[in-house]
Design an enzyme around this catalytic site. Structure first.
Site, PDB file in Angstrom:
ATOM      1  N   CYS A 130      -1.197  33.232  10.792  1.00  0.00           N
ATOM      2  CA  CYS A 130      -0.955  34.258  11.837  1.00  0.00           C
ATOM      3  C   CYS A 130      -0.738  32.766  13.246  1.00  0.00           C
ATOM      4  O   CYS A 130      -1.789  32.390  13.764  1.00  0.00           O
ATOM      5  CB  CYS A 130      -2.893  34.793  12.149  1.00  0.00           C
ATOM      6  N   GLU A 131       0.331  32.268  12.272  1.00  0.00           N
ATOM      7  CA  GLU A 131       0.753  31.464  13.558  1.00  0.00           C
ATOM      8  C   GLU A 131       2.633  31.492  13.831  1.00  0.00           C
ATOM      9  O   GLU A 131       2.973  32.019  12.226  1.00  0.00           O
ATOM     10  CB  GLU A 131       0.822  29.733  13.022  1.00  0.00           C
TER      11      GLU A 131
ATOM     12  N   GLU B  65       1.260  -1.093   0.127  1.00  0.00           N
ATOM     13  CA  GLU B  65      -0.257  -0.027   0.225  1.00  0.00           C
ATOM     14  C   GLU B  65       0.393   1.357   0.008  1.00  0.00           C
ATOM     15  O   GLU B  65       0.951   2.251   1.539  1.00  0.00           O
ATOM     16  CB  GLU B  65      -0.854  -0.041   1.445  1.00  0.00           C
TER      17      GLU B  65
ATOM     18  N   TYR C 206       1.077  14.669   1.043  1.00  0.00           N
ATOM     19  CA  TYR C 206      -0.086  14.675   2.142  1.00  0.00           C
ATOM     20  C   TYR C 206       0.054  16.155   2.335  1.00  0.00           C
ATOM     21  O   TYR C 206       0.370  16.411   3.261  1.00  0.00           O
ATOM     22  CB  TYR C 206       1.371  14.324   3.489  1.00  0.00           C
TER      23      TYR C 206
ATOM     24  N   ARG D 200       3.105  19.895   7.176  1.00  0.00           N
ATOM     25  CA  ARG D 200       3.414  18.865   7.474  1.00  0.00           C
ATOM     26  C   ARG D 200       4.683  19.435   8.166  1.00  0.00           C
ATOM     27  O   ARG D 200       5.302  18.652   9.203  1.00  0.00           O
ATOM     28  CB  ARG D 200       4.356  18.388   5.945  1.00  0.00           C
TER      29      ARG D 200
ATOM     30  N   GLY E  35       2.054   5.011  -0.506  1.00  0.00           N
ATOM     31  CA  GLY E  35       1.756   6.626  -0.975  1.00  0.00           C
ATOM     32  C   GLY E  35       2.318   7.333  -1.653  1.00  0.00           C
ATOM     33  O   GLY E  35       2.500   7.836  -2.220  1.00  0.00           O
ATOM     34  N   ARG E  36       3.296   8.249  -0.542  1.00  0.00           N
ATOM     35  CA  ARG E  36       4.108   8.941  -0.623  1.00  0.00           C
ATOM     36  C   ARG E  36       5.418   8.523  -1.464  1.00  0.00           C
ATOM     37  O   ARG E  36       5.467   9.380  -2.373  1.00  0.00           O
ATOM     38  CB  ARG E  36       4.744   8.852   0.972  1.00  0.00           C
TER      39      ARG E  36
HETATM   40  C1  LIG Z   1      -3.010   1.526   6.365  1.00  0.00           C
HETATM   41  C2  LIG Z   1      -1.904   2.059   5.650  1.00  0.00           C
HETATM   42  N1  LIG Z   1      -1.348   1.885   4.716  1.00  0.00           N
HETATM   43  C3  LIG Z   1      -1.298   2.501   3.979  1.00  0.00           C
HETATM   44  C4  LIG Z   1      -0.197   3.831   4.434  1.00  0.00           C
HETATM   45  C5  LIG Z   1       0.582   4.827   3.579  1.00  0.00           C
HETATM   46  O1  LIG Z   1       2.054   5.070   3.530  1.00  0.00           O
HETATM   47  P1  LIG Z   1       3.086   5.921   2.532  1.00  0.00           P
HETATM   48  O2  LIG Z   1       2.268   6.832   2.178  1.00  0.00           O
HETATM   49  O3  LIG Z   1       4.042   6.498   3.945  1.00  0.00           O
HETATM   50  O4  LIG Z   1       3.242   4.931   2.486  1.00  0.00           O
HETATM   51  C6  LIG Z   1      -0.803   4.560   5.340  1.00  0.00           C
HETATM   52  C7  LIG Z   1      -0.038   5.684   5.860  1.00  0.00           C
HETATM   53  O5  LIG Z   1       0.869   5.527   7.016  1.00  0.00           O
HETATM   54  C8  LIG Z   1      -0.765   3.565   6.135  1.00  0.00           C
HETATM   55  O6  LIG Z   1      -1.983   3.933   7.090  1.00  0.00           O
HETATM   56  N1  LIG Z   2       0.619  12.509   6.719  1.00  0.00           N
HETATM   57  C1  LIG Z   2       1.626  11.358   7.117  1.00  0.00           C
HETATM   58  C2  LIG Z   2       1.903  10.267   6.683  1.00  0.00           C
HETATM   59  C3  LIG Z   2       0.419   9.441   7.250  1.00  0.00           C
HETATM   60  C4  LIG Z   2       0.191   8.672   7.985  1.00  0.00           C
HETATM   61  C5  LIG Z   2      -0.436   7.259   7.360  1.00  0.00           C
HETATM   62  N2  LIG Z   2      -1.235   6.548   8.466  1.00  0.00           N
HETATM   63  C6  LIG Z   2       2.917  12.794   6.528  1.00  0.00           C
HETATM   64  O1  LIG Z   2       2.056  13.964   5.847  1.00  0.00           O
HETATM   65  O2  LIG Z   2       4.043  12.278   6.888  1.00  0.00           O
END
Ligand SMILES: Cc1ncc(COP(=O)(O)O)c(C=O)c1O
Ligand SMILES: N[C@@H](CCCC[NH3+])C(=O)O
Length: 432
Positions: free
Chosen positions: A356-357, A285, A385, A325, A287-288
């Site tokens: 304003c922070e 999974e 993010y 972030r 994302g980032r």
């Molecule tokens: C359940 C789950 N899957 C996947 C991700 C995606 O993580 P990342 O963006 O670090 O790959 C997250 C966020 O941390 C998560 O909570």
């Molecule tokens: N929002 C976080 C990561 C997501 C974490 C989700 N479990 C970031 O910007 O780094």
């Protein structure tokens, strides 16, 4: 490389960033389609095509728009959603339902109903009473769904405390105490409304070391073995989460997917042979790592305040509203004056936002060229993010997002107008 410098100007995926700022206004998110596609290709080449019975579900919380759904579908990935809103976005983009996986530690009945009505591929059950809710809904609708259990393997990972998720003291997942997990497994195996596919874990985010993934894997493989022995049930799937780190600054030593996934796959293959089960289908999974470096944010520089001997504050026209972030996780970024990209970096300044922070600081002690009001400042690696965690604090409108590819740009999210920001507001008669 998606970032290049030509004629003293920063280019991103072939587009002149100063021209982008002029054409679309600032602050502006710019996403490189080429960079996103390259990451998806790396996932296909080094994971999906290398190992059979594998899936990659893009963690859409990192960056989600209708266009992003189209890219993810075209690139052959599945999609992980964590809310009714993310699911709705995927549905609106006609993302194939069977390729959607639904995570989240507190899914509402309405969200579960939406997911079940849309016949999504998997629900990742995150708490003990969630299966009861799912069963009630499925009973009413005469349906059966595929579920996994998200478990907390109880390992720590080396990241900011707010983005580690696998330790025992966490709101996420089902703890692995025998008296908790085994009755839950028995429930899932026997449920007439659920196909129990197996386990899910996610140890944390922005990781550069595979140690916590491997430790968590050992723990969950033991759970698979126990499940087989206790119930004669071989779980057909295992979701090993995301968390693969990216490069924000020179200090980040990012690793390829293979660094994390090859040793895990080796362990899983060996384990399956050892206990005599068919190797489960493995799901990741990320994302980032798919979108993080594919995005930059362009700002226009405004007020410059030089406090002699202390600090020079360079304010930009966005800030914590478009990138929370740094304020939330003390995250570090790098950037450049986009219209002075070849000029010597003679100044040390603090790039701050307009909210304003006092904590609204994007980059502390950035080395930059001699900056002036009206210059364009680009912050790198903002693709994950930022857009998805944006807010309207101080009634600042949400930014526009532009998708760039080989010198061409297209708007994929329009800038929010002042009018749009207040459109859900009502003045009751009592105040008129
Ligand atoms: C359940 C789950 N899957 C996947 C991700 C995606 O993580 P990342 O963006 O670090 O790959 C997250 C966020 O941390 C998560 O909570
Ligand atoms: N929002 C976080 C990561 C997501 C974490 C989700 N479990 C970031 O910007 O780094």
């Amino acid at each position: 490389m998606d970032r290049t410098i030509k004629n003293n100007t920063l280019y991103f995926d072939g587009c002149n960033t100063v021209e982008l700022a002029k054409k679309y206004g600032t602050p502006l998110y710019v996403m490189s389609e080429t960079a996103i596609v390259e990451k998806c290709k790396e996932i296909r080449d080094t994971f999906l095509n290398k190992y059979e019975k594998t899936r990659a579900a893009y963690a859409s919380k990192a960056f989600l728009t209708l266009s992003m759904c189209k890219i993810i579908e075209r690139e052959g990935l599945c999609m992980d959603v964590v809310s009714g809103g993310e699911l709705y976005t995927a549905m609106k983009a006609d993302f194939p339902a069977e390729k959607i996986e639904f995570n989240g530690n507190n899914k509402s009945i309405e969200e579960l109903q939406l997911a079940i009505d849309y016949n999504i591929g998997r629900i990742i059950v995150d708490g003990l009473d969630e299966l009861d809710l799912i069963e009630e809904i499925c009973k009413e609708k005469g349906k059966k769904v595929n579920i996994l259990y998200r478990v907390t393997p109880g390992v720590k990972s080396d990241s900011h405390d707010y983005i580690v998720t696998g330790k025992k003291d966490s709101k996420f997942g089902i703890p692995l105490d025998d008296e908790v997990i085994f009755p839950a497994i028995e429930h899932a195996i026997k449920s007439p409304y659920a196909n129990f596919m197996g386990f899910h874990f996610h140890v944390g985010s922005q990781l550069h070391d595979n140690e916590s993934h491997l430790k968590a894997l050992d723990i969950v493989l033991k759970l698979i073995k126990d499940t087989k022995e206790k119930y004669d049930y071989a779980t057909p799937e295992l979701n090993i989460g995301g968390g693969f780190g990216i490069k924000y600054t020179e200090a980040d030593h990012k690793k390829p997917y293979a660094y994390f996934l090859d040793p895990m796959m080796e362990k899983i293959e060996q384990f399956s042979k050892d206990i005599g089960i068919e190797r489960p289908e493995i799901v990741i999974e990320p994302g980032r790592s798919i979108v993080g470096e594919a995005g930059i944010t362009l700002y226009t520089i405004g007020t410059i305040k030089d406090i002699k001997g202390i600090r020079k504050y360079v304010s930009v026209d966005g800030g914590m509203t478009d990138n929370i972030r740094p304020a939330l996780y003390q995250a570090k970024y790098e950037g450049i004056v986009a219209n002075k990209a070849e000029e010597p970096k003679t100044e040390t300044v603090t790039i701050c936002g307009k909210c304003c922070e006092s904590g609204d600081v994007l980059i502390r002690d950035a080395q930059v060229a001699d900056v002036k009001r009206g210059d364009i400042f680009a912050v790198f690696s903002t693709g994950a993010y930022s857009y998805t965690m944006a807010s309207n604090y101080n009634k600042n409108p949400l930014l526009a997002t532009v998708l760039v590819k080989e010198g061409k740009s297209e708007i994929i999210v329009k800038r929010q107008s002042y009018e749009h920001m207040i459109e859900n507001e009502i003045i009751p008669d009592s105040l008129k």
